[in-house]
Design a protein around this motif. Sequence first.
Motif, PDB file in Angstrom:
ATOM      1  N   ARG A  54       0.837  -1.215   0.000  1.00 35.54           N
ATOM      2  CA  ARG A  54       0.000   0.000   0.000  1.00 35.54           C
ATOM      3  C   ARG A  54       0.860   1.249   0.000  1.00 35.54           C
ATOM      4  N   GLU A  55       1.938   1.229   0.782  1.00 36.19           N
ATOM      5  CA  GLU A  55       2.832   2.389   0.831  1.00 36.19           C
ATOM      6  C   GLU A  55       3.480   2.621  -0.534  1.00 36.19           C
ATOM      7  N   ALA A  56       3.865   1.549  -1.204  1.00 37.99           N
ATOM      8  CA  ALA A  56       4.457   1.678  -2.541  1.00 37.99           C
ATOM      9  C   ALA A  56       3.446   2.262  -3.524  1.00 37.99           C
ATOM     10  N   LEU A  57       2.202   1.798  -3.448  1.00 37.76           N
ATOM     11  CA  LEU A  57       1.161   2.298  -4.350  1.00 37.76           C
ATOM     12  C   LEU A  57       0.840   3.765  -4.064  1.00 37.76           C
ATOM     13  N   LYS A  58       0.910   4.158  -2.796  1.00 32.81           N
ATOM     14  CA  LYS A  58       0.702   5.562  -2.454  1.00 32.81           C
ATOM     15  C   LYS A  58       1.770   6.437  -3.110  1.00 32.81           C
ATOM     16  N   ARG A  59       2.987   5.949  -3.119  1.00 33.09           N
ATOM     17  CA  ARG A  59       4.079   6.701  -3.751  1.00 33.09           C
ATOM     18  C   ARG A  59       3.810   6.879  -5.252  1.00 33.09           C
ATOM     19  N   LEU A  60       3.347   5.818  -5.879  1.00 28.56           N
ATOM     20  CA  LEU A  60       3.067   5.890  -7.315  1.00 28.56           C
ATOM     21  C   LEU A  60       1.880   6.802  -7.605  1.00 28.56           C
ATOM     22  N   ALA A  61       0.865   6.755  -6.738  1.00 26.99           N
ATOM     23  CA  ALA A  61      -0.291   7.634  -6.915  1.00 26.99           C
ATOM     24  C   ALA A  61       0.111   9.092  -6.773  1.00 26.99           C
ATOM     25  N   ALA A  62       1.025   9.368  -5.825  1.00 25.68           N
ATOM     26  CA  ALA A  62       1.492  10.744  -5.625  1.00 25.68           C
ATOM     27  C   ALA A  62       2.238  11.258  -6.841  1.00 25.68           C
ATOM     28  N   GLN A  63       2.812  10.341  -7.624  1.00 26.32           N
ATOM     29  CA  GLN A  63       3.521  10.717  -8.852  1.00 26.32           C
ATOM     30  C   GLN A  63       2.594  10.706 -10.069  1.00 26.32           C
ATOM     31  N   ASN A  64       1.284  10.519  -9.829  1.00 29.06           N
ATOM     32  CA  ASN A  64       0.287  10.493 -10.905  1.00 29.06           C
ATOM     33  C   ASN A  64       0.560   9.391 -11.923  1.00 29.06           C
ATOM     34  N   LEU A  65       1.098   8.265 -11.451  1.00 28.45           N
ATOM     35  CA  LEU A  65       1.397   7.160 -12.348  1.00 28.45           C
ATOM     36  C   LEU A  65       0.349   6.058 -12.305  1.00 28.45           C
ATOM     37  N   ILE A  66      -0.467   6.021 -11.242  1.00 28.81           N
ATOM     38  CA  ILE A  66      -1.521   5.013 -11.150  1.00 28.81           C
ATOM     39  C   ILE A  66      -2.798   5.677 -10.662  1.00 28.81           C
TER      40      ILE A  66
END
Length: 251
Positions: A54-66
């Motif tokens: 979940r933490e990894a996905l949050k990082r990707l969401a913050a980068q507008n990648l997912i």
Amino acid sequence: MPIEYEDVVRTGVAKQVADKIRVAILDGRLKIDERLPTEEELARSFGISRPTVREALKRLAAQNLIRSQRGPTGGTFVKRPDPEGLSSAITGAATLLVGVGAFDIDEIIGARLETEAICCRLACERRSENDLAGMRAEIALQRSASLSDEDFCASDVRFHRALVTAAGNGPLSLMMYTVVEAFMPITNMIVFRVRERNRVATFHQRLADSIEARDSVAATAALSELLAYVRESYAGSLKRRAEREAAQQRG
């Protein structure tokens, strides 16, 4: 999903997982709108816990990648990268670097001249009537004596933003985002008290006229003279500041 799951070490696991997925997106192994495996599947594949996923996905969401989608057909999907979002991140870093003195004014002016000159040449070939109208609207605004210094600086940025848009080149616009949105406002903050607004507007007028006439030589010459004036104004502003500080020390 063609991602290598091995060699993920335990230090900063969430960041490493996010980086692996990010690279897979950027190099095309993960396609736009492709659904990622579930949290459980990712946890099992990487050999990590679901909270770490979940933490990894949050990082990707913050980068507008997912992006996440609810419902029967929901899940986590690869998002088309947002050039403006990516540019904003670059601009923030550039602003910080300028603030700590990583770049001097000659470097900034030199970089701006070389890159914006390319925009001038392309704009002469590709500009539309809407592009010209946008530039001329800003020039008219800049001629107004009632315009505040803050609004003049904002109009200055918008004028050059319109010039870059007129070049009609997406990658170049991405590169120029930092120049226009970070370097220009920082320079304006320093020079606005000493530069002559009408003189800047006149340079802008020459640029717009040259682009309308599709005269790239005249356009790049006007840009070069404008930036020479910016450099001169910057030096004058620093000189005035030094004189004020010296006077305060004597007083």
